[in-house]
Design an enzyme around this catalytic site. Structure first.
Site, PDB file in Angstrom:
ATOM      1  N   SER A   1       0.870  -1.174   0.000  1.00 51.25           N
ATOM      2  CA  SER A   1       0.000   0.000   0.000  1.00 51.25           C
ATOM      3  C   SER A   1       0.907   1.224   0.000  1.00 51.25           C
ATOM      4  CB  SER A   1      -0.885  -0.027   1.250  1.00 51.25           C
ATOM      5  OG  SER A   1      -1.935   0.907   1.139  1.00 51.25           O
ATOM      6  N   GLU A   2       0.803   2.078  -1.027  1.00 45.22           N
ATOM      7  CA  GLU A   2       1.853   3.091  -1.211  1.00 45.22           C
ATOM      8  C   GLU A   2       1.857   4.158  -0.122  1.00 45.22           C
ATOM      9  OE1 GLU A   2      -0.652   2.706  -3.474  1.00 45.22           O
ATOM     10  OE2 GLU A   2      -1.192   4.637  -4.400  1.00 45.22           O
ATOM     11  N   ASN A   3       0.815   4.224   0.692  1.00 42.69           N
ATOM     12  CA  ASN A   3       0.869   5.147   1.821  1.00 42.69           C
ATOM     13  C   ASN A   3       1.743   4.634   2.963  1.00 42.69           C
ATOM     14  OD1 ASN A   3      -1.307   3.257   1.974  1.00 42.69           O
ATOM     15  ND2 ASN A   3      -2.096   4.313   3.758  1.00 42.69           N
ATOM     16  N   GLY A   4       2.266   3.399   2.831  1.00 44.98           N
ATOM     17  CA  GLY A   4       3.317   3.026   3.761  1.00 44.98           C
ATOM     18  C   GLY A   4       3.297   1.682   4.447  1.00 44.98           C
TER      19      GLY A   4
ATOM     20  N   SER B   1       8.514   3.751   1.005  1.00 44.59           N
ATOM     21  CA  SER B   1       7.434   3.184   0.191  1.00 44.59           C
ATOM     22  C   SER B   1       7.705   3.401  -1.297  1.00 44.59           C
ATOM     23  CB  SER B   1       6.101   3.827   0.573  1.00 44.59           C
ATOM     24  OG  SER B   1       5.044   3.163  -0.072  1.00 44.59           O
TER      25      SER B   1
END
Lengths: 224, 220, 220, 224
Positions: free
Chosen positions: A48-51, A90
Site C-alpha cells: 500500500s503506497e501510503n506506507g 514506500s
C-alpha cells in the site's frame, strides 16, 4: 454485461497473473477487487503506497483503526508479517523495482504502452498520486479497464489523447472482452471473452489489433 | 530538548505568507489539532506542501476552506472538490507532483542534497521545464529539493527529548518532513520521560523536533 | 518467504567475479559468518562495496587476506594496512568514496533513482571526472547509483517472512544494502515466527530478503 | 609543552565553543577529548556518524557491547534519550545541516578555509570516511590541530598542498597557540596562549596572519 459483471471478469482474470511470492500494488477502485479472486494458498504480499506491506482484508465493522488506511484513505487491516514504513521507503520500494506487479485503471491506454489515467484537462484534475511512480517502477504493469467508455467509445487507442501517466510502460491490458499485450505499436489479443468474436472486439478497439497464434478463451469467474 | 507548548502557543509561531509542510495521507497522520488552530487563526497566504488536501472541511481541507492557502504543492487533490474549485477560480495555485517525487524532494531538502534523478514523469507533462539527464542510457528528470519554514507533523508518542514514534500507516510523510523545515512542531498523543523509549525503536530522532504539543484527543 | 539455509548453502550462491555489498562498520554489524565462509571457499575476482575493510584478518579483512577481492569501493581503508598494501602493489583496485555519498549511492541503486546531487567533494579530487551541476547558485556533484549482485547483511532478529530488526549501531549500512542487490542474504541471530514482530518496529521489510541464515554465535 | 598538554589546551578551548542544545560530531583522536571538558549542565547531543545520537562516555570494563561502537570502532555507550538509525539517515543529518558543530583534526588547513586531512599521496591513503560530508554539512566547522608538525613545520598554511577534504568550509582553527577565524584570505588571531607573543606565533604560521582588535589570552585548562 452489467458493469458489475465486467468488473468481476477483469479482476478475476488479473488474479490469475499473480505468482507465488509476488509483491503486488493494486490501485483503488476496480484493481482492489483483484484480491478477492486470488487462488487459495497463493502467497501474495500487497503493498500500500501510503506506507506498508501486508495489506489485508477490510476490518470487521467496529474494528476500524483510523491509523490504518489504504491509499484511498479507507480503513483496512494488516496481515501477520506485514511492516509499516514512511513514504520515502514506500516509493523506494515502488520505483526501485521491488513491486512485481502493479494493477491500475485507465482513462486511455494505447498501442505504444502509454497510459493516461490522472487528468482530463478543463474537467478533472485529481492529480497523479502515486500512479506515475508505480507505472514506471513496477516490474509488470497491468491495466484493468472496461473496454469502452460509458458512451461506447474505445479506451484502447492508437495513441493516447489525454496527458500521460507514463510513456511506454504498460505490459498488459485486461478488459471484459480480452487480454492484450503491447508489441511493436500493436495490441496483441491473447485471450477473448468466449461469447465475443475477434471482429466484434476489433470494432470496439481503436488500437491496431493483432491476434496471437494461440488465441484462447478467457476463463470467467464462476457465476458470470 | 524541544519546548512543550499548548496548541495555540505553538501555532502562533506560524506567520502568514510562510511555507508549511503538513504530514498525513488523506487525514491519516495529519496533525489535526495544529491544522484546525491554524485555520481558526485566520493566517493567510500560506504555501502548503502536503500529499493531499484531505477532504472538504477535514484535515488540510480546513485550511483550504478558511482561504489560508494561496499555493499548494501536492500529489493528489481529487478527494477535496473545494481544492479543485479554488484552483479553477484562480484563488489557489496548485503544483501537482508525483507522490514518490514529492517525498523524495522533501527528503533532499532535509538531507542537504541538491536534487535527484528520477525516471518518474519522463514523457509526461511533469517533465516540462525540467532538465533531462541520461545516466547509463536511461533518461531521468532532475528534481530539486523542497524545504519549508515550518513543518507540522503528527506522531503517536514522544519523549521529552522529542524522539518520536509513529503508529501504523499514520507514519507516511511525517518523518521526512521532520527533516526539512526550519521549525518543526510535532503534535503527539503522549509524552513520556527520557529513557522510556528504546533507542533502537525511535523513528524520528529528537534533534529534528523544536516544539511538542499534545493532541486534544486520540485520532481526533 | 525467504529460504532459510545453512551458511555454506547460502554462500554457495555467490559466484566468483560478482559484485558483493557487505554491511557493517569496522566489523560492527558485519555478517562475519557469511564473510568467513566466503573467504574459506576460495572465490576470486570479487568487487566489494562496503564502508571499510575492517581490520586485518577480521570482518571484511578476511576476504582481503584471502585475495578474493580485486576491486573495492569503500570510504575508509586505514584500519586494515593489508588493504593499503595490496592497493599499492596493484593487486587491488580501490575507489574511495565519501561515506555519505557511498550510502546515498547505494540507496539510489535500491530506490530506482538515476543519481543525486551532493555538495560533498566539490573542490576535491572526488570531483574529478564528475558532472558539476548548479542548483540555486550552489555547485553539486552528480553521483550515480551503486547496485550489486549479492548483498551480505547482518541483522539481530528476523521473522520467517524475512522482516528484520537491527541492534544498536550494528544497523549502519545493512538496511540500505538490503534494497540494492539482486540477491539479499541476511545473517541473523534469531528467527522468530510470523506475527511475533510488531509491524511498526520492522526496520527492513521482508520483501527485500531472499535468504536467511543463522549466525553461528552471537556477536561472533 | 608536552603533546598531552597541547591536546588538553586545544580540547578545553573548543569545549567553550559549544552552546546549550547543540548537536555535535567529534572526530576520532584529539577531537574526542573535547567531551571531557564540557562545562557541567550544558545539554549537548553528540552524533556518531556510524548511526546514532546520544553518544555517551566509555563503558565500564566488562560492560562493552560489540554492537555499540563509535566511528572509530571503539566500544561506547548511549545516553538516555539517544536514538539509533542507519547510515543513510546519519548522513542526511550531517549533510542536511542538522549538526551544529563538527570538530576535526587536520594535516593542513589554510587561509581560504580549506582543509586537508585524509591522505598523503604515496604515503598514507586511509580514505576520507565521513569527513568530507561533515565538513561540508555541519553549520560550524572547527579544526583541532597542533600548531606545527612533529618536525616543527607550519600546519596553518597560505594554501594547502595536500589533497583537500573540502574547500572553503573551515570556520575556526584552534591550536595550542591560539584561536583563529578565516577571513578574506587571512587567518585572524582572536586568542593566544598567554605565554606566547603574536610575533612568535606568526613565525610558526605560514598563513597570512591578522590580529583581531580585541585579542585576548586563551583560558587554559586547570593544571596546564
Amino acid at each position: 454485461m452489467t458493469e458489475e459483471q465486467k468488473r468481476m471478469i477483469i479482476a478475476h482474470r488479473i488474479a490469475q497473473e499473480l505468482s507465488h511470492g509476488d509483491v503486488v500494488n493494486l490501485g483503488i477502485g476496480l484493481p482492489t477487487l483483484v484480491a478477492s479472486f486470488l487462488p487459495p494458498g497463493l502467497d501474495i504480499t500487497f503493498q500500500s503506497e501510503n506506507g506498508f506491506v501486508g495489506l489485508g482484508p477490510d476490518p470487521a465493522p467496529g474494528e476500524e483503526d483510523p491509523d490504518l488506511v489504504n491509499a484511498g484513505g479507507k480503513p483496512v487491516t494488516i496481515m501477520p508479517g506485514g511492516a509499516f514504513f514512511d513514504s520515502a521507503l514506500s516509493f523506494a520500494i515502488i520505483r526501485g523495482g521491488h513491486v512485481d506487479v502493479t494493477v491500475l485503471g485507465a482513462l486511455e491506454v494505447d498501442a505504444q504502452g502509454n497510459l493516461a489515467s490522472w487528468m482530463i484537462p478543463g474537467k478533472m484534475v485529481p492529480g497523479m498520486g502515486g500512479a506515475m511512480d508505480l507505472v514506471v517502477g513496477a516490474k509488470k504493469v497491468i491495466v484493468a479497464t472496461s473496454h469502452t467508455t460509458k458512451d461506447g467509445q474505445p479506451k484502447l487507442l492508437k495513441q493516447c489523447r489525454l496527458p500521460l501517466t507514463a510513456a511506454g510502460e504498460v505490459d498488459m491490458v485486461v478488459t471484459e472482452l480480452g487480454v492484450f499485450s503491447i508489441s511493436g505499436g500493436s495490441m496483441v489479443l491473447h485471450e477473448k471473452h468466449p461469447a465475443w468474436t475477434v471482429e466484434k472486439i476489433r470494432a470496439l478497439t481503436e488500437a491496431p489489433l493483432e491476434v496471437a497464434s494461440g488465441l484462447k478463451d478467457m476463463v470467467l469467474p464462476v457465476g458470470v | 530538548m524541544p519546548a512543550i507548548l499548548s496548541i495555540s502557543e505553538a501555532v502562533a509561531q506560524v506567520k502568514g505568507g510562510s511555507t508549511v509542510m503538513i504530514g498525513g495521507f488523506m487525514t491519516c497522520g495529519t496533525p489535526t489539532g495544529l491544522v484546525a488552530e491554524l485555520a481558526r487563526r485566520g493566517v493567510h497566504g500560506l504555501t502548503v506542501i502536503a500529499n493531499d488536501t484531505g477532504v472538504q472541511g477535514n484535515g488540510i481541507g480546513m485550511l483550504i476552506s478558511a482561504g489560508a492557502v494561496t499555493q499548494l504543492i501536492a500529489s493528489h487533490i481529487g478527494t477535496n472538490p473545494e481544492t479543485g474549485q479554488r484552483m479553477i477560480d484562480g484563488r489557489l495555485q496548485v503544483e501537482l507532483v508525483p507522490q514518490g517525487t514529492l517525498v523524495e524532494r522533501i527528503r533532499c531538502g532535509g538531507a542537504g542534497l541538491g536534487g535527484f534523478l528520477t525516471p518518474t514523469g519522463v514523457g509526461t507533462v511533469v517533465a516540462e521545464g525540467k532538465q533531462a539527464i541520461v545516466v547509463d542510457g536511461r533518461t531521468y528528470l532532475l528534481e530539486t529539493p523542497l524545504r519549508a519554514d515550518v513543518a507540522l507533523i503528527k506522531a503517536w508518542k514522544a519523549d521529552r527529548k522529542g524522539n518520536l514514534l509513529y503508529r501504523r500507516s499514520a507514519r507516511n510523510f511525517n518523518p521526512v518532513m521532520a527533516m526539512a523545515a526550519d521549525l518543526v512542531i510535532a503534535e503527539v498523543e503522549e509524552i513520556v520521560e527520557v529513557g522510556e523509549l528504546d533507542p533502537d525503536q525511535v523513528m524520528t530522532p529528537g534533534i529534528f523536533v523544536d516544539i511538542l504539543v499534545r493532541s486534544v484527543s486520540r485520532h481526533d
